[in-house]
Design an enzyme around this catalytic site. Sequence first.
Site, mmCIF file in Angstrom:
data_model
loop_
_atom_site.group_PDB
_atom_site.id
_atom_site.type_symbol
_atom_site.label_atom_id
_atom_site.label_comp_id
_atom_site.label_asym_id
_atom_site.label_seq_id
_atom_site.Cartn_x
_atom_site.Cartn_y
_atom_site.Cartn_z
ATOM 1 N N TYR A 108 2.618 53.682 -51.146
ATOM 2 C CA TYR A 108 3.445 54.426 -50.193
ATOM 3 C C TYR A 108 4.006 55.681 -50.855
ATOM 4 C CZ TYR A 108 7.216 55.781 -47.089
ATOM 5 O OH TYR A 108 8.017 56.504 -46.247
ATOM 6 N N GLU A 196 4.919 61.576 -44.830
ATOM 7 C CA GLU A 196 4.734 60.189 -45.227
ATOM 8 C C GLU A 196 3.246 59.883 -45.330
ATOM 9 O OE1 GLU A 196 7.075 56.483 -43.676
ATOM 10 O OE2 GLU A 196 5.265 56.633 -42.496
#
Length: 386
Positions: A108, A196
């Site tokens: 992530y 993101e």
Amino acid sequence: MKIHEYQAKELLAKYGVEVPKNAGVATTAAEAKAKVAELGGTGVIKAQVHTGGRGKAGGIKVAKTPDEAESYAQNIIGMLLKTHQAPQGIVVEKVLIEEPITIAQEYYLGIVPDRASQRNVLIVSAKGGMDIEAVAEEDPTAIARLSVDPRMGLKDYQLRQVIADAKLDPAIANKAVVFLRQLYNAYIASDAIMAEINPLAVTSDGRVLAADAKIEIDDSAMFRHPEFEGYAEGSYENAIEAKAAEDDIAYVKLGGNIGIMCNGAGLTMTTMDVVERAGGRPANFLDVGGGASAERVKACINLVLSDPNVEGILINIFGGITRGDEVAKGVLAGIEGLNITVPIVVRLAGTRAEEGAAILAQSSLIPATTMQDAAAKIVELVNKAA
Ligand code: GDP
Ligand code: MN
């Protein structure tokens, strides 16, 4: 402004961020089939909607043949994709056709401004492919952060540190440093307020690339990014909000059945609270803005009524410079010619409110004296109709 995954990947690629090869977007199953053939016969079909969790909701499929791509695309295009972020569902209009990758590890990466420290913060975690909020709750130590001092800029040693802190595979650390640097450059240069990459994929052959990308651009910076103008179209979660933006009306769709029309954001929010307190549920936020000419009022009422959930409308206007009698005339002229089947309660206050009320007395609109009175009336009328 949120941009779609395919747009985000296009933007990132300009800054050297590695993304899977793609054949662009398709809006029909036949187009999806042709594009998968173009990619060599296999491809990932990805719904382009503004929500995470598309995979779990059935919006992402890996096709092993062009025919399979066609049938997957047939199912995905036009479907109402419901995710935990968008429980009401979003209709899929486009799919991205991408080269399939064999994912060995999922990480992530995120960048967001932190208002308290007035700095951008890089967020890195080895727990990719799932909701970062869930990771933060279950295993907060799995998330490493790097706050960027704008006076110093982002240093490579800091990137190495955050990658080590997040316990990413040391074998890909060098590639991750380059990836994060380029992601940060893209974020800064495009005036983003969110970037993101989830997952950042490490493939079985050691490539490090953005399997997914979500980017949000600061609306206040749009004037210096003419290159993003094309992205604005389709960036709204529903057609009513898109129409509102076109008419320059501050409107946000909500889940209730009482349409709200007020002037000033503060009064609008207060009115929504008062409706809630009276036991009702607002269908929207709508700030008419200053002036409230007949034309504008008409556009606003039309907008509120285009939400099929609306079973009643509450108009609450405070006259300051805007005079109550003018607003009343505006409302009357505004509803003229519209086929209105739901009750409308109007409360006017401030300058020339009595004159306004007198004008409305001759109409089918229901007058109210206070905000509380207005909320109680509309809630009662809507409940009676149900
Ligand atoms: P999201 O669910 O909306 O966040 O969509 P993502 O693009 O993140 O995709 C969800 C999941 O699908 C990822 O975590 C991957 O595991 C998987 N996925 C996406 N693209 C590919 C691909 O090209 N190959 C493989 N094997 N899996 C993929
Ligand atoms: Mn994702």
